[in-house]
Motif scaffolding. Sequence first.
Motif, PDB file in Angstrom:
ATOM      1  N   LEU A 174       0.856  -1.174   0.000  1.00 33.92           N
ATOM      2  CA  LEU A 174       0.000   0.000   0.000  1.00 33.92           C
ATOM      3  C   LEU A 174       0.898   1.232   0.000  1.00 33.92           C
ATOM      4  CD1 LEU A 174      -2.482  -1.090   2.821  1.00 33.92           C
ATOM      5  CD2 LEU A 174      -3.033  -0.930   0.403  1.00 33.92           C
ATOM      6  N   THR A 223      -5.288   7.438   7.140  1.00 35.94           N
ATOM      7  CA  THR A 223      -4.707   6.107   7.342  1.00 35.94           C
ATOM      8  C   THR A 223      -4.010   5.693   6.060  1.00 35.94           C
ATOM      9  OG1 THR A 223      -5.171   3.842   8.045  1.00 35.94           O
ATOM     10  CG2 THR A 223      -6.795   4.865   6.597  1.00 35.94           C
ATOM     11  N   ILE A 224      -3.355   4.567   6.096  1.00 31.88           N
ATOM     12  CA  ILE A 224      -2.746   4.023   4.875  1.00 31.88           C
ATOM     13  C   ILE A 224      -3.859   3.589   3.941  1.00 31.88           C
ATOM     14  CG2 ILE A 224      -2.524   1.741   5.936  1.00 31.88           C
ATOM     15  CD1 ILE A 224      -0.180   3.252   3.283  1.00 31.88           C
ATOM     16  N   ARG A 225      -3.607   3.700   2.660  1.00 39.92           N
ATOM     17  CA  ARG A 225      -4.614   3.318   1.664  1.00 39.92           C
ATOM     18  C   ARG A 225      -3.906   2.908   0.383  1.00 39.92           C
ATOM     19  NH1 ARG A 225      -4.152   7.257  -1.755  1.00 39.92           N
ATOM     20  NH2 ARG A 225      -3.756   9.399  -1.111  1.00 39.92           N
ATOM     21  N   PRO A 226      -4.658   2.303  -0.535  1.00 40.93           N
ATOM     22  CA  PRO A 226      -4.029   1.899  -1.790  1.00 40.93           C
ATOM     23  C   PRO A 226      -3.719   3.109  -2.675  1.00 40.93           C
ATOM     24  CG  PRO A 226      -6.346   1.251  -1.741  1.00 40.93           C
ATOM     25  CD  PRO A 226      -6.042   1.853  -0.421  1.00 40.93           C
ATOM     26  N   PRO A 236     -11.562   4.270  16.191  1.00 43.86           N
ATOM     27  CA  PRO A 236     -11.281   3.821  14.829  1.00 43.86           C
ATOM     28  C   PRO A 236      -9.882   4.193  14.319  1.00 43.86           C
ATOM     29  CG  PRO A 236     -12.508   5.868  14.748  1.00 43.86           C
ATOM     30  CD  PRO A 236     -12.368   5.504  16.196  1.00 43.86           C
ATOM     31  N   TYR A 251      -1.552  10.639   9.347  1.00 38.86           N
ATOM     32  CA  TYR A 251      -1.044   9.282   9.597  1.00 38.86           C
ATOM     33  C   TYR A 251       0.426   9.186   9.193  1.00 38.86           C
ATOM     34  CZ  TYR A 251      -1.788   4.191   9.969  1.00 38.86           C
ATOM     35  OH  TYR A 251      -1.781   2.875  10.348  1.00 38.86           O
TER      36      TYR A 251
END
Lengths: 377, 378
Positions: B203, B212-215, B302, B348
């Motif tokens: 990712l 957050t981390i994402r693709p 979350p 993040y």
Amino acid sequence: METLHSVLKHGAMYSDWNAFPRSVFVERLSATKRAIRDSGDDAWIVYGDAQNYGELAYLTHFLPRLRSSLVIITPSGEPVLLTCVGSRDIPAMQVLTWVTDIRPYWRLPEDMAQFLADAGLTNSRIGLVGVRESMPIGDWDAIRRNVPGVRWTFRDAEFGAVRKPDEATARAIRHAAAVVDEGLRAAMTFFRERPTFRAASAEVERVVRRLAAEDVRILVGGAPQNGYQLRPPDDAPILAEQSVPFVLACEVQRCWAEGATTIPGHANRPQERILAETAERALSAMVAAVAPETRARSVWDAAMRSLDEPNLRACAAAYGMGGGIGLDANEEPEIVEDGAGSFASCAGVALHVVLQRNRDSAAAGTTLVRSGAGFAR
Amino acid sequence: MIPAVALELDQKVARVQAVLRTSGIGTLAVYYGGQHNASRLDPVFWLTDLRVLGPAMVLIPVAGPPQLLVTQTWDTARARETGTHATVVASHKHQLISDAVRNLLDLPQPVALSGRSAMPIAVYEELQTRLALDPLAGDDIIPPQAATRLPSELARVERAGQIADEGFRAVCELARVGMREYELAAEVDATMIAAGAEDNFGLIGAGASNVTIRPPTDRRLERGDVVMCEITPCYRGYLAQLCRTFVLGTPTPQQAHVYDILMTAEHAGLAAARPGHPTAAIAKEINAVISKAGYEEYCKPPYMRSRGHGLGTGGVAPLDINESSTHVLEHNMTMVIHPNQFVPETGYMMCGDMVVIEDGGPRLLTQTPLRLFWSGQA
């Protein structure tokens, strides 16, 4: 062609809303809602996982990169997408779908039961699409235990009647096929320049992933140490004198296309050339045979008629000859000897012929896309 | 075929057979659908060293050699090269269950099934019909056996760790303003494939402030972007993960400060990662550092779910590492420990390393320096 499935779809994850405007999905959803009403069900659940998600993507444009997802559709409400991520991941999922109500789940049986309870569906009739062929039995048993009041019916056939090949899908397959063509062209160069199958394949992946491929599959053959057979790229050295059969599949904007070619060796031996030409001839015969109303077995027969040696026919049969392609890499009908299914519901058809004789091997393959009343390359 | 691998595969089969003997199971039928998944153990691969191209089964009788059924006849040579002493049987995806059941009927009874978490309903129904009974539950047999790495497995995780380092180096060298996120991801992928990886649980996402981390998407990188990297190459079936953050430009003092906190947290987590200790201790140590810095509320969902997880061939023990996780660390477990964190001031940021648990504590399998990276840096 069935190849090594990746641990995660890690390519370009976004939505091209020009290619897939919202109106496309609104129309598909309306047709699905009509089918739900006709069935008498209270709702349908359309399920997909990281390998088989065509039905889910057809309605939502969403693809599960890992694990599974499902969309719940009622005749009158907005669709709800449940996907196996954490709640903090929802913003990243929103760019992959037009559905606005996306909810995370971690344990499908528990979270789905909770959703059905919240939606007042615990004593309802629910139709299931994509569930029987893909949902693990462990999850299914737990779901049935958790919501014993639901009467479940598999509705794959009914949904199959709803899911029509349309121009948006055909255009996307065409785009994916163009990316595949770029990859095949790159292979022609890099399999002459790089020392190993792995190094050359890395360059091909770079090319197609830079063209926004979401997922990439490669099979490569012709290595003496591998018995000349196709396999995922490994560290086998590329021998300059050896021809290399190369199969590439790419997914772009949820749609797959596939192609295959023979990268000629420097020796340009007549036997190699003849085998590559034989594969191309068989492919041409298949291309000519494909039409919406054609039965899969007719395409099989066309290929077999053009292959005059029993061992070549056996080889082509072992590797398979393709079938439907589009929102899934492998769709119905599969081109097999007794294939009774037609291509009427296909937006795309992948065709390939892989041949091997002694130390020579060859591949030819292409993707046909629905065009007017027929299919075009 | 590497002799050490063959010996280890025999060892794995023997371990499973020992469990079968004590459980009164005649044969364990192990199914995997070929859908590789970094968070799920592939028991067919673990037993045979074959990453299958489609559905496959391994039949392990309580004594004697196992059978490996693969569904591509043209792929059996690859299956035979792995070092498994299983008899390789060429089947077909439409005949897998009928072939397996025919063979199972000649093997010791009763039959247990491992693979209910991967076997589709339709396949199970066929198995049930052909066996004319429900197989016993066998899903809990293999995971405990696969909790720790054998020497050749560890060597592969180590190599995967080195490849992850190369992948992150590619980020540092190639990230440019104007480049699309997926183009950067493509460069990282190609670098790691050329280095020996066959796959990547990767990712890479970027932005001025990330949740957050994402693709990777089609977004173009901008000056000042924080590029989040979760780089997880798979080398011969085994994964290792490196989490790092790269700033496209010069980090702000706040970014540098937050990253210092994360580095301190990672050191604290690593110090708690010792054999015999519960994994919850790692999460508690990490959370204590970050909470002390004033970010306690961001250590919970979350914003945060886990501080690491077992990793090797798919998701393995000790699974997710959080304050309520119950696994106890064992010698030769491999895992990623990552105090990745969202804080409002910076968004993040990612920080984490792959380790193997040894008697003296964790040994890092990724060698990229633990620090914040940025462009134009000496």
